[in-house]
Motif scaffolding. Structure first.
Motif, PDB file in Angstrom:
ATOM      1  N   GLY A  82       9.878 -28.719   0.175  1.00 39.96           N
ATOM      2  CA  GLY A  82      10.479 -30.074   0.030  1.00 39.96           C
ATOM      3  C   GLY A  82      12.053 -30.189  -0.386  1.00 39.96           C
ATOM      4  N   TRP A  83      12.718 -31.299  -0.363  1.00 38.21           N
ATOM      5  CA  TRP A  83      14.138 -31.101  -0.432  1.00 38.21           C
ATOM      6  C   TRP A  83      14.330 -30.568  -1.965  1.00 38.21           C
ATOM      7  CZ3 TRP A  83      18.265 -31.377   2.263  1.00 38.21           C
ATOM      8  CH2 TRP A  83      19.496 -31.832   1.875  1.00 38.21           C
ATOM      9  N   GLU A  84      13.928 -31.348  -3.155  1.00 33.97           N
ATOM     10  CA  GLU A  84      14.180 -30.785  -4.368  1.00 33.97           C
ATOM     11  C   GLU A  84      13.594 -29.218  -4.664  1.00 33.97           C
ATOM     12  OE1 GLU A  84      16.044 -32.544  -6.296  1.00 33.97           O
ATOM     13  OE2 GLU A  84      16.285 -34.051  -4.973  1.00 33.97           O
ATOM     14  N   GLY A  85      12.581 -29.184  -4.052  1.00 32.69           N
ATOM     15  CA  GLY A  85      11.945 -27.906  -4.347  1.00 32.69           C
ATOM     16  C   GLY A  85      12.655 -26.721  -3.808  1.00 32.69           C
ATOM     17  N   CYS A  86      13.407 -27.050  -2.535  1.00 30.67           N
ATOM     18  CA  CYS A  86      14.042 -26.193  -1.629  1.00 30.67           C
ATOM     19  C   CYS A  86      15.636 -25.583  -2.651  1.00 30.67           C
ATOM     20  CB  CYS A  86      14.427 -26.496  -0.565  1.00 30.67           C
ATOM     21  SG  CYS A  86      15.108 -25.409   0.777  1.00 30.67           S
ATOM     22  N   HIS A  87      15.898 -26.481  -3.229  1.00 32.92           N
ATOM     23  CA  HIS A  87      17.072 -26.416  -4.021  1.00 32.92           C
ATOM     24  C   HIS A  87      16.772 -25.821  -5.495  1.00 32.92           C
ATOM     25  CE1 HIS A  87      18.974 -29.570  -1.717  1.00 32.92           C
ATOM     26  NE2 HIS A  87      20.297 -29.011  -2.028  1.00 32.92           N
ATOM     27  N   GLU A  88      15.503 -25.997  -5.960  1.00 39.92           N
ATOM     28  CA  GLU A  88      15.021 -25.130  -7.069  1.00 39.92           C
ATOM     29  C   GLU A  88      14.861 -23.576  -6.451  1.00 39.92           C
ATOM     30  OE1 GLU A  88      11.597 -26.707  -8.626  1.00 39.92           O
ATOM     31  OE2 GLU A  88      12.567 -28.540  -9.160  1.00 39.92           O
ATOM     32  N   GLN A  89      14.450 -23.398  -5.407  1.00 38.36           N
ATOM     33  CA  GLN A  89      14.149 -21.966  -4.846  1.00 38.36           C
ATOM     34  C   GLN A  89      15.372 -21.282  -4.942  1.00 38.36           C
ATOM     35  OE1 GLN A  89      12.997 -21.750  -0.562  1.00 38.36           O
ATOM     36  NE2 GLN A  89      11.148 -20.663  -1.257  1.00 38.36           N
ATOM     37  N   ALA A  90      16.499 -22.103  -3.960  1.00 34.17           N
ATOM     38  CA  ALA A  90      17.590 -21.282  -4.150  1.00 34.17           C
ATOM     39  C   ALA A  90      18.235 -20.975  -5.300  1.00 34.17           C
ATOM     40  CB  ALA A  90      18.546 -22.110  -3.404  1.00 34.17           C
ATOM     41  N   GLY A  91      17.882 -21.914  -6.494  1.00 34.07           N
ATOM     42  CA  GLY A  91      18.189 -21.609  -7.741  1.00 34.07           C
ATOM     43  C   GLY A  91      17.674 -20.282  -8.485  1.00 34.07           C
ATOM     44  N   PHE A 134       9.494 -29.825   8.006  1.00 31.33           N
ATOM     45  CA  PHE A 134      10.718 -29.563   8.325  1.00 31.33           C
ATOM     46  C   PHE A 134      11.504 -31.088   8.739  1.00 31.33           C
ATOM     47  CE2 PHE A 134      14.185 -28.085  11.513  1.00 31.33           C
ATOM     48  CZ  PHE A 134      15.040 -27.458  10.296  1.00 31.33           C
ATOM     49  N   ALA A 135      10.628 -31.586   9.524  1.00 29.53           N
ATOM     50  CA  ALA A 135      11.188 -33.219   9.760  1.00 29.53           C
ATOM     51  C   ALA A 135      11.495 -33.926   8.623  1.00 29.53           C
ATOM     52  CB  ALA A 135      10.365 -33.757  10.929  1.00 29.53           C
ATOM     53  N   ASP A 136      10.578 -33.927   7.730  1.00 31.93           N
ATOM     54  CA  ASP A 136      10.603 -34.763   6.412  1.00 31.93           C
ATOM     55  C   ASP A 136      11.877 -34.189   5.597  1.00 31.93           C
ATOM     56  OD1 ASP A 136       8.416 -36.132   7.143  1.00 31.93           O
ATOM     57  OD2 ASP A 136       6.926 -34.958   6.037  1.00 31.93           O
ATOM     58  N   PHE A 137      11.948 -32.864   5.488  1.00 35.17           N
ATOM     59  CA  PHE A 137      12.992 -32.086   4.785  1.00 35.17           C
ATOM     60  C   PHE A 137      14.494 -32.663   5.448  1.00 35.17           C
ATOM     61  CE2 PHE A 137      16.339 -29.011   4.622  1.00 35.17           C
ATOM     62  CZ  PHE A 137      16.477 -28.637   3.178  1.00 35.17           C
ATOM     63  N   LEU A 138      14.588 -32.495   6.897  1.00 31.52           N
ATOM     64  CA  LEU A 138      15.761 -33.108   7.308  1.00 31.52           C
ATOM     65  C   LEU A 138      16.100 -34.539   6.948  1.00 31.52           C
ATOM     66  CD1 LEU A 138      15.720 -31.396  10.760  1.00 31.52           C
ATOM     67  CD2 LEU A 138      16.987 -30.535   8.849  1.00 31.52           C
ATOM     68  N   ARG A 139      15.195 -35.399   7.132  1.00 34.49           N
ATOM     69  CA  ARG A 139      15.253 -36.957   6.798  1.00 34.49           C
ATOM     70  C   ARG A 139      15.735 -36.925   5.405  1.00 34.49           C
ATOM     71  NH1 ARG A 139       9.985 -37.126   9.671  1.00 34.49           N
ATOM     72  NH2 ARG A 139      10.746 -37.932  11.866  1.00 34.49           N
ATOM     73  N   ASP A 140      15.183 -36.302   4.404  1.00 33.31           N
ATOM     74  CA  ASP A 140      15.566 -36.027   3.164  1.00 33.31           C
ATOM     75  C   ASP A 140      17.008 -35.927   2.711  1.00 33.31           C
ATOM     76  OD1 ASP A 140      13.111 -37.236   2.263  1.00 33.31           O
ATOM     77  OD2 ASP A 140      12.402 -35.372   1.433  1.00 33.31           O
ATOM     78  N   GLY A 141      17.456 -34.836   3.882  1.00 33.00           N
ATOM     79  CA  GLY A 141      18.924 -34.434   3.789  1.00 33.00           C
ATOM     80  C   GLY A 141      19.734 -35.583   4.630  1.00 33.00           C
ATOM     81  N   GLY A 142      19.334 -36.584   4.950  1.00 32.19           N
ATOM     82  CA  GLY A 142      20.165 -37.571   5.676  1.00 32.19           C
ATOM     83  C   GLY A 142      20.189 -37.424   7.194  1.00 32.19           C
ATOM     84  N   ALA A 143      19.494 -36.827   7.803  1.00 31.39           N
ATOM     85  CA  ALA A 143      19.495 -36.862   9.133  1.00 31.39           C
ATOM     86  C   ALA A 143      17.992 -37.565   9.898  1.00 31.39           C
ATOM     87  CB  ALA A 143      19.439 -35.385   9.685  1.00 31.39           C
TER      88      ALA A 143
END
Length: 237
Positions: A82-91, A134-143
């Motif tokens: 997910g959007w938030e979890g993906c940022h945590e993962q990069a962290g 992936f579609a949900d992730f992109l939508r959360d990112g504004g696309a």
């Protein structure tokens, strides 16, 4: 010289990063494997593939190799968080490596913003339940995802066996109505040699997994990420 460490699961299309080194002479993309087993396109398996305990050791190895930036080069193993979890993962990767870090999924979102894209079509190797993440992730990112095509390729290893003609045919078959670009995820898929053909055939920007991974890693390393023959993304400052 900019060194972008590529954390890569399994064995499928990691040779694309050697190809990128030949196209971008002042960049290095050393590949560090995070996993030696199969990379199944299954949500639970992908969550395990992107787990912290699998990413931190290779991230520390990247630090020892003097990486200027580190990329978790697995689209599905990042967007399933997910959007938030993906940022945590990069962290997690950044903390372990001590270098600026990101992932292929975050790179897709950043590349879309860089090109000013708000409406995109997606052609995914994954089964529908995985691709929907992936579609949900992109939508959360504004696309806005205008269309989602799925191909039920069971694993990264299977995707790695698909040739350039499969990629071209898949792109030509995509529903592009209302879309400003086509996104083709999966770092296991070979796409680098056909980027120009893809964009010429569609008349639109095309973003692919290893392309955006390299681009984002270079930007994090302070490189301009501009090079010929690698699609519009690498042309746009």
């Amino acid at each position: 010289m900019s060194t972008v460490a590529i954390l890569y699961p399994g064995h499928s299309a990691e040779d694309e990063f050697a190809l990128l080194e030949s196209r971008i002479p002042d960049a290095r993309f050393p590949v560090i494997h995070t996993w030696e087993g199969s990379t199944d396109h299954d949500v639970e398996a992908l969550l395990a593939l992107g787990a912290r305990d699998l990413l931190e050791p290779p991230a520390k190895e990247a630090a020892q190799a003097g990486a200027d930036s580190v990329m978790w080069a697995c689209t599905s193993g990042s967007f399933v968080y997910g959007w938030e979890g993906c940022h945590e993962q990069a962290g997690w990767v950044a903390s372990a490596s001590g270098a600026p870090s990101s992932s292929t999924s975050l790179a897709f979102a950043e590349a879309a913003r860089h090109l000013g894209l708000t409406r995109v079509s997606v052609a995914a190797t994954y089964p529908e339940d995985v691709a929907t993440h992936f579609a949900d992730f992109l939508r959360d990112g504004g696309a806005t995802v205008t269309a989602l095509s799925t191909y039920d390729v069971p694993s990264g290893e299977d995707a790695g066996l698909l040739g350039p003609e499969w990629v071209l045919e898949t792109a030509r078959a995509a529903d592009l109505a209302g879309a400003e670009a086509l996104l083709i995820p999966d770092t296991a898929l070979h796409t680098m040699t056909v980027l120009t053909q893809l964009e010429d055939a569609l008349g639109l920007p095309v973003l692919t997994a290893n392309q955006v991974t390299a681009w984002q890693g270079l930007r994090l390393a302070g490189h301009p990420a501009v090079a010929p023959g690698l699609g519009r993304l690498f042309e746009a400052r």
